[in-house]
Design a protein around this motif. Structure first.
Motif, PDB file in Angstrom:
ATOM      1  N   UNK A  61       1.530  -7.154   7.594  1.00 42.36           N
ATOM      2  CA  UNK A  61       0.928  -7.114   6.256  1.00 42.36           C
ATOM      3  C   UNK A  61      -0.029  -5.935   6.177  1.00 42.36           C
ATOM      4  N   UNK A  62       0.172  -5.088   5.184  1.00 41.27           N
ATOM      5  CA  UNK A  62      -0.686  -3.926   4.968  1.00 41.27           C
ATOM      6  C   UNK A  62      -1.455  -4.133   3.664  1.00 41.27           C
ATOM      7  N   UNK A  63      -2.765  -4.346   3.728  1.00 46.31           N
ATOM      8  CA  UNK A  63      -3.533  -4.502   2.492  1.00 46.31           C
ATOM      9  C   UNK A  63      -3.434  -3.244   1.635  1.00 46.31           C
ATOM     10  N   UNK A  64      -3.237  -3.434   0.368  1.00 48.48           N
ATOM     11  CA  UNK A  64      -3.151  -2.280  -0.520  1.00 48.48           C
ATOM     12  C   UNK A  64      -2.575  -2.661  -1.871  1.00 48.48           C
ATOM     13  N   UNK A  65      -2.403  -1.662  -2.695  1.00 45.61           N
ATOM     14  CA  UNK A  65      -1.864  -1.847  -4.048  1.00 45.61           C
ATOM     15  C   UNK A  65      -0.864  -0.728  -4.310  1.00 45.61           C
ATOM     16  N   UNK A  66      -0.080  -0.918  -5.344  1.00 46.58           N
ATOM     17  CA  UNK A  66       0.873   0.121  -5.705  1.00 46.58           C
ATOM     18  C   UNK A  66       0.132   1.374  -6.155  1.00 46.58           C
ATOM     19  N   UNK A  67       0.698   2.519  -5.828  1.00 41.16           N
ATOM     20  CA  UNK A  67       0.039   3.797  -6.094  1.00 41.16           C
ATOM     21  C   UNK A  67      -0.101   4.065  -7.586  1.00 41.16           C
ATOM     22  N   UNK A  68      -1.213   4.653  -7.934  1.00 40.79           N
ATOM     23  CA  UNK A  68      -1.461   5.131  -9.294  1.00 40.79           C
ATOM     24  C   UNK A  68      -1.145   6.620  -9.314  1.00 40.79           C
ATOM     25  N   UNK A  69      -0.156   7.013 -10.098  1.00 38.30           N
ATOM     26  CA  UNK A  69       0.282   8.410 -10.156  1.00 38.30           C
ATOM     27  C   UNK A  69      -0.272   9.155 -11.365  1.00 38.30           C
ATOM     28  N   UNK A  70      -1.152   8.539 -12.120  1.00 40.45           N
ATOM     29  CA  UNK A  70      -1.669   9.147 -13.346  1.00 40.45           C
ATOM     30  C   UNK A  70      -2.536  10.360 -13.035  1.00 40.45           C
ATOM     31  N   UNK A  71      -2.669  11.289 -13.983  1.00 40.48           N
ATOM     32  CA  UNK A  71      -3.536  12.451 -13.772  1.00 40.48           C
ATOM     33  C   UNK A  71      -4.951  12.028 -13.400  1.00 40.48           C
ATOM     34  N   UNK A  72      -5.490  12.656 -12.377  1.00 34.17           N
ATOM     35  CA  UNK A  72      -6.842  12.366 -11.942  1.00 34.17           C
ATOM     36  C   UNK A  72      -6.983  11.191 -11.002  1.00 34.17           C
ATOM     37  N   UNK A  73      -5.913  10.457 -10.743  1.00 36.69           N
ATOM     38  CA  UNK A  73      -5.995   9.287  -9.873  1.00 36.69           C
ATOM     39  C   UNK A  73      -6.286   9.723  -8.435  1.00 36.69           C
ATOM     40  N   UNK A  74      -7.230   9.056  -7.762  1.00 39.37           N
ATOM     41  CA  UNK A  74      -7.525   9.420  -6.365  1.00 39.37           C
ATOM     42  C   UNK A  74      -6.374   9.150  -5.413  1.00 39.37           C
ATOM     43  N   UNK A  75      -5.435   8.298  -5.813  1.00 45.07           N
ATOM     44  CA  UNK A  75      -4.290   8.006  -4.947  1.00 45.07           C
ATOM     45  C   UNK A  75      -3.453   9.240  -4.663  1.00 45.07           C
ATOM     46  N   UNK A  76      -3.452  10.204  -5.568  1.00 49.03           N
ATOM     47  CA  UNK A  76      -2.610  11.391  -5.399  1.00 49.03           C
ATOM     48  C   UNK A  76      -2.944  12.135  -4.114  1.00 49.03           C
TER      49      UNK A  76
END
Length: 277
Positions: A61-76
């Motif tokens: 199990x890897x804690x996390x959430x689906x990536x946010x690909x929106x402009x400015x998102x820190x996930x990028x």
């Protein structure tokens, strides 16, 4: 899918029925590939079980959430290092898998659309089908390779946590050009709100993409547009029109850059590279 508690920690379990069919083949392939994937980019497979006609895979199990690909998102910024590992460390996976080039050759999306053109096909595409078919043929040659590629990168298959990003669902992994996964992500970024220039600027931080020639970029963009266009014709899905629009936007952007002689289109990308590469 279920989250299980067992000795040693929690397990993410996904199971499929009719394990003797095509889906079973895909998920056994995922299980085989997993042991060759660096733990930095994919959760480890802890066990697999087949019971009657069910196939169950248990991953750490890897804690996390689906990536946010929106402009400015820190996930990028967190996704870039993972793509770097994909491009650098997956050249020697011994598990056999179909070649992307062979699959694209069989699909021949633009060639099929040219032969049996839907009445609602994009007007620009209708007027330039010969050009699109020719670029697709180049893409089939350029996508060839023996590198392990995921081929289905999107926000739902990228988990982001405090320690970075991981890539899940390797059932569709194939062999091909290591730049392909970044190519598939660019229209996803565009669909999430990025201008094609901005999406390509982000992609410049990925070494496998930065070293990809402009002609290959253009061919990949056109091929991906055609694949999604053909799939929508044969099986319409709610999310696909937005992807087709994004892929079309990227392909036309690449074609325009070629025509004006500015094919690399990397102006203004240096701040991102300095910060995140």
């Amino acid at each position: 899918m279920a989250l299980l508690a067992q000795d040693g920690g929690r397990i993410f379990c996904k199971g499929i029925a009719e394990a003797g069919g095509r889906r079973g083949v895909m998920h056994r392939h995922e299980a085989e590939v997993n042991r060759w994937l660096p733990s930095a980019i994919a959760p480890r497979l802890r066990w697999s079980v087949e019971v009657e006609d069910w196939l169950l895979l248990g991953f750490e199990h890897v804690p996390g959430r689906h990536a946010d690909l929106a402009p400015g998102a820190p996930d990028l910024a967190k996704i870039v290092p993972v793509l770097g590992i994909l491009g650098a460390e997956l050249a020697a996976c011994p598990v056999q898998a179909p070649l992307v080039a062979e699959q694209w050759a069989r699909l021949a999306a633009w060639r099929r659309l040219a032969k049996d053109t839907p009445p609602d096909l994009d007007p620009w595409a209708r007027e330039h089908l010969d050009e699109l078919v020719a670029e697709e043929a180049r893409a089939i040659e350029l996508v060839a390779g023996d590198h392990r590629v995921h081929t289905d990168l999107h926000s739902l298959n990228i988990l982001v946590g405090e320690d970075g990003a991981r890539i899940v669902d390797w059932a569709w992994s194939r062999r091909g050009n290591p730049a392909l996964d970044t190519a598939f992500l660019i229209p996803r970024l565009i669909a999430a709100g990025h201008h094609p220039d901005a999406a390509e600027c982000w992609a410049e931080a990925v070494l496998a993409w930065r070293s990809t020639p402009a002609a290959t970029r253009k061919a990949f963009a056109i091929a991906i547009w055609g694949i999604w266009q053909l799939l929508e014709r044969d099986q319409s899905l709610p999310h696909r029109p937005a992807l087709i629009t994004a892929a079309r936007g990227w392909a036309l952007h690449r074609i325009h850059q070629h025509k004006i002689g500015n094919e690399q289109a990397d102006q203004g990308c240096q701040p991102w590279l300095v910060k995140h590469d």
